[in-house]
Design an enzyme around this catalytic site. Sequence first.
Site, PDB file in Angstrom:
ATOM      1  N   SER A   1      -2.327  -5.653  -7.365  1.00  0.00           N
ATOM      2  CA  SER A   1      -2.335  -4.705  -6.258  1.00  0.00           C
ATOM      3  C   SER A   1      -2.823  -5.395  -4.999  1.00  0.00           C
ATOM      4  O   SER A   1      -3.516  -6.416  -5.059  1.00  0.00           O
ATOM      5  CB  SER A   1      -3.261  -3.530  -6.569  1.00  0.00           C
ATOM      6  OG  SER A   1      -4.624  -3.942  -6.544  1.00  0.00           O
ATOM      7  N   ASP A   2      -2.467  -4.834  -3.853  1.00  0.00           N
ATOM      8  CA  ASP A   2      -3.161  -5.216  -2.638  1.00  0.00           C
ATOM      9  C   ASP A   2      -4.594  -4.708  -2.766  1.00  0.00           C
ATOM     10  O   ASP A   2      -4.902  -3.845  -3.582  1.00  0.00           O
ATOM     11  CB  ASP A   2      -2.463  -4.629  -1.403  1.00  0.00           C
ATOM     12  CG  ASP A   2      -2.783  -5.405  -0.138  1.00  0.00           C
ATOM     13  OD1 ASP A   2      -3.798  -6.134  -0.120  1.00  0.00           O
ATOM     14  OD2 ASP A   2      -2.040  -5.290   0.850  1.00  0.00           O
ATOM     15  N   TRP A   3      -5.481  -5.220  -1.940  1.00  0.00           N
ATOM     16  CA  TRP A   3      -6.903  -4.917  -2.087  1.00  0.00           C
ATOM     17  C   TRP A   3      -7.163  -3.434  -1.809  1.00  0.00           C
ATOM     18  O   TRP A   3      -6.858  -2.931  -0.737  1.00  0.00           O
ATOM     19  CB  TRP A   3      -7.709  -5.807  -1.162  1.00  0.00           C
ATOM     20  CG  TRP A   3      -8.194  -7.074  -1.811  1.00  0.00           C
ATOM     21  CD1 TRP A   3      -9.460  -7.580  -1.712  1.00  0.00           C
ATOM     22  CD2 TRP A   3      -7.489  -7.994  -2.647  1.00  0.00           C
ATOM     23  NE1 TRP A   3      -9.566  -8.744  -2.450  1.00  0.00           N
ATOM     24  CE2 TRP A   3      -8.377  -9.016  -3.039  1.00  0.00           C
ATOM     25  CE3 TRP A   3      -6.177  -8.037  -3.141  1.00  0.00           C
ATOM     26  CZ2 TRP A   3      -8.007 -10.072  -3.878  1.00  0.00           C
ATOM     27  CZ3 TRP A   3      -5.799  -9.087  -3.974  1.00  0.00           C
ATOM     28  CH2 TRP A   3      -6.703 -10.080  -4.333  1.00  0.00           C
TER      29      TRP A   3
ATOM     30  N   GLY B   1      -5.532  -1.153  -3.208  1.00  0.00           N
ATOM     31  CA  GLY B   1      -4.211  -0.533  -3.189  1.00  0.00           C
ATOM     32  C   GLY B   1      -3.782   0.019  -4.531  1.00  0.00           C
ATOM     33  O   GLY B   1      -2.585   0.206  -4.760  1.00  0.00           O
TER      34      GLY B   1
ATOM     35  N   TYR C   1       0.810  -1.219   0.000  1.00  0.00           N
ATOM     36  CA  TYR C   1       0.000   0.000   0.000  1.00  0.00           C
ATOM     37  C   TYR C   1       0.848   1.275   0.000  1.00  0.00           C
ATOM     38  O   TYR C   1       0.430   2.310  -0.496  1.00  0.00           O
ATOM     39  CB  TYR C   1      -0.890   0.039   1.250  1.00  0.00           C
ATOM     40  CG  TYR C   1      -2.048  -0.915   1.244  1.00  0.00           C
ATOM     41  CD1 TYR C   1      -3.083  -0.777   0.332  1.00  0.00           C
ATOM     42  CD2 TYR C   1      -2.140  -1.938   2.185  1.00  0.00           C
ATOM     43  CE1 TYR C   1      -4.173  -1.639   0.350  1.00  0.00           C
ATOM     44  CE2 TYR C   1      -3.223  -2.803   2.208  1.00  0.00           C
ATOM     45  CZ  TYR C   1      -4.237  -2.646   1.290  1.00  0.00           C
ATOM     46  OH  TYR C   1      -5.313  -3.497   1.308  1.00  0.00           O
TER      47      TYR C   1
END
Length: 829
Positions: free
Chosen positions: A224-226, A228, A194
């Site tokens: 991506s991270d969730w 993010g 993030y």
Amino acid sequence: MTAKFDVDHVLNSISEDDKIALLSGTDFWHTYSIPEHNVPPIRTTDGPNGVRGTKFFAGVPAACLPCGTALGATWDRDLLHKAGVLLGQECLAKGAHCWLGPTINMQRSPLGGRGFESFAEDPHLSGTMAKSIILGCESTGVISAVKHYVGNDQEHERRAVDVMVTPRALREIYLRPFQIVARDAHSGALMTSYNKINGKHVVENPAMYDIIRKEWKWDPLIMSDWLGTYTTIDSLNAGLDLEMPGPSRYRGKYIESAVQARLVKQSTIDQRARKVLEFAARASQAPASAVESGRDYPEDRALNREICGNSIVLLKNEDTLLPLPKKIKKIALIGSHVKTPAISGGGSASLQPYYAVSLYDAIIEVLPDTEIIYETGAYAHKMLPVIDRMLSNAVIRFYNEPADKERTLLSTEPVNNTAFQLMDYNTPGLNRTLFWATLDGEFTPDVSGLWDFGLTVFGTATLYIDDEMVIDNTTQQTRGTAFFGKGTIQEVGAKELTAGRTYKIRIEFGSANTSPIKAIGVVHFGGGAAHLGAFLHMDPEQMVRDAVKAASEADYTILCTGLNRDWESEGFDRPDMDLPPRIDALISAVLDVAGDKTIIVNQSGTPVMMPWSDRARAIIQAWYGGNETGHGIADVLFGDVNPCAKLPLSWPADVRHNPAYLNSLSVGGRMLYGEDIYVGYRFYEKIGQVTLFPFGHGLSYTLFEVSPKVTVSPTAFTVETPLSATVRIKNTGPVAGAQILQLYVAAPTSATPRPVKELQGFSKVFLQSGEEKTVVISVDKYATSFWDGIEDMWKSEAGVYQVLIGTSSQDIVARGEFTVDETTFWTGV
């Protein structure tokens, strides 16, 4: 498993709309599908120590493995490979193709909220453990998405914080675990972090993608991270293949506009779409179940128990108090963790387990004829424990209107406890951005008296018991740390209740957007969440007195306490290293009357302060042990397992001693990694700070003797030719056991500031009593190299190097040396 498809053919055949749609998820867990070309949706799933499936709310139960630091404490490549296989098999049972793990961020501070998820404070140990678990997982056909690349080492303002780190520390400490994965495991996917690194979000930084794809020659799908992903153009051009979750917030129609404005090239869209198709082509061949289900096989339980037992660290054992005999007249079991085991930390690591074995039940199995006295002693929870076994006929009903208006029922979901997270919940007709729900159930207390109730919410909630309002967490709210940092504090109320009588409980809940609470730098997953807990109100001083009495009357006392997912979780960092309130006082009071026969068992994912440690004869670190927590601890306590685990991180005596103490929060949007390369034991050794327990420490019920001389071959080292360090070890004790030999390399002649020594290899050796073995540990070019910030390359420096074999970072038992005749620069892996 679906029919195969040809990536080139599909890419050349599909529309531009399909190409763009491939670049983001369709919902919380799935990628975009193109059925006419046999491109299926690929299902991803959390978490680092288990496989949740597709539901945070009312999900399918799962195997819960010990936490990351517990896995790291095994120092066992083979066991981690088996753990990876189990995680892969769990994914297949859940119909998932991609496991979102492992986590390989670094514990630069003991206070990091997700520190328990990662393996170690040392990059070599972390990368080696990651390699093993990834290869195990991917042997099942499931793809591993290693995370979080890079610098998400704390939770404070994690979406907004700018991590200020030197190139050398970034390379030698934080990137190195990923570099080892790139070299040795080649996981099929990678998840970005993030945060920013040195002024730019990682997800939008082309230089960070170039390290992966150009320098390391590793080409995973990068997701991506969730939530993010923060931009359309920058993330696409930088190298992000897949935005998760869906529906997209920054792609879709925004990509069309960017292409038309020539801010994104068509070739870039094709590259990203190709990578997603390659990912789908590989992942879709995993034999995932068509129906989300569990497995919970006996062999899985046995493996989980083996992992738990092998992760438990014997920190102290004066006068061989342990192992305990199995013929005991009376034993006292003290601490809330005895009956309520801490099986995992919070956040992405939290899931609905198949089962959880308590230490209480495990000891009853071992000591069927022993009188067992149990006392709580002191509460270890931060939030009151969820109502489950005393709850019946509970359901949640969902609406698009609040309770004070005429409304239409959309769905009814049965529940078995009073905690729920709705970030991924949906039902036909539900307005995901604004909805309401009512939880109705029956609560039958088992003890008469004043009961405390606690209600924490991400959204709004009010508790009624027999239609009387007991807690209002709607009218006025105070921000807390629960639910990934978006929740309120726990609001409390109390009510006098009678044992055996059934009471109607009702929670009127409003979704996330009904709350006025806002926060910077945390992830807004939406939906909302609530946690209702209850516990009989007790006099804390009387609880301690009862525990002391039990300990004084027993032949032995086991005091099991520590932290749990209330204290260690994704979404927030710990403010200190303290145990929960009154726990230290409880331990001290018990040690005062029964110190010679008391064993302290601590459960936490990262270090806690132990001001009473010098008075305790035996201390065990049991981490968060998963489904088999109770069995794993009991196996060690009673000698069925000879402890062989070693600390994967240093254990400071005081929080103020840790290297990140002055730089563990985001200040003005920035966090300075002021300790530079001196993370963990590198810091403590450099400044001469004594720790309570050093990195790599762990005792055994047997004894080992190591030959004092290390034979190094060849004695002249080059980056192209790894060397071997050979040493002899013998089990001189009475029982079989394993020793973990740790190989450190020191560079005493280097003109460049370097750590006193650094871990560069290890070997876990199992020996029968009296058995002797020769152990060979390989050393590669990393052992002599540091990152040269001027040349922007790795530098293997000419000079004399020491090989130090230890049973911990402090206990060096054998020595050798070698030379590097010529300084060499290198890049890649």
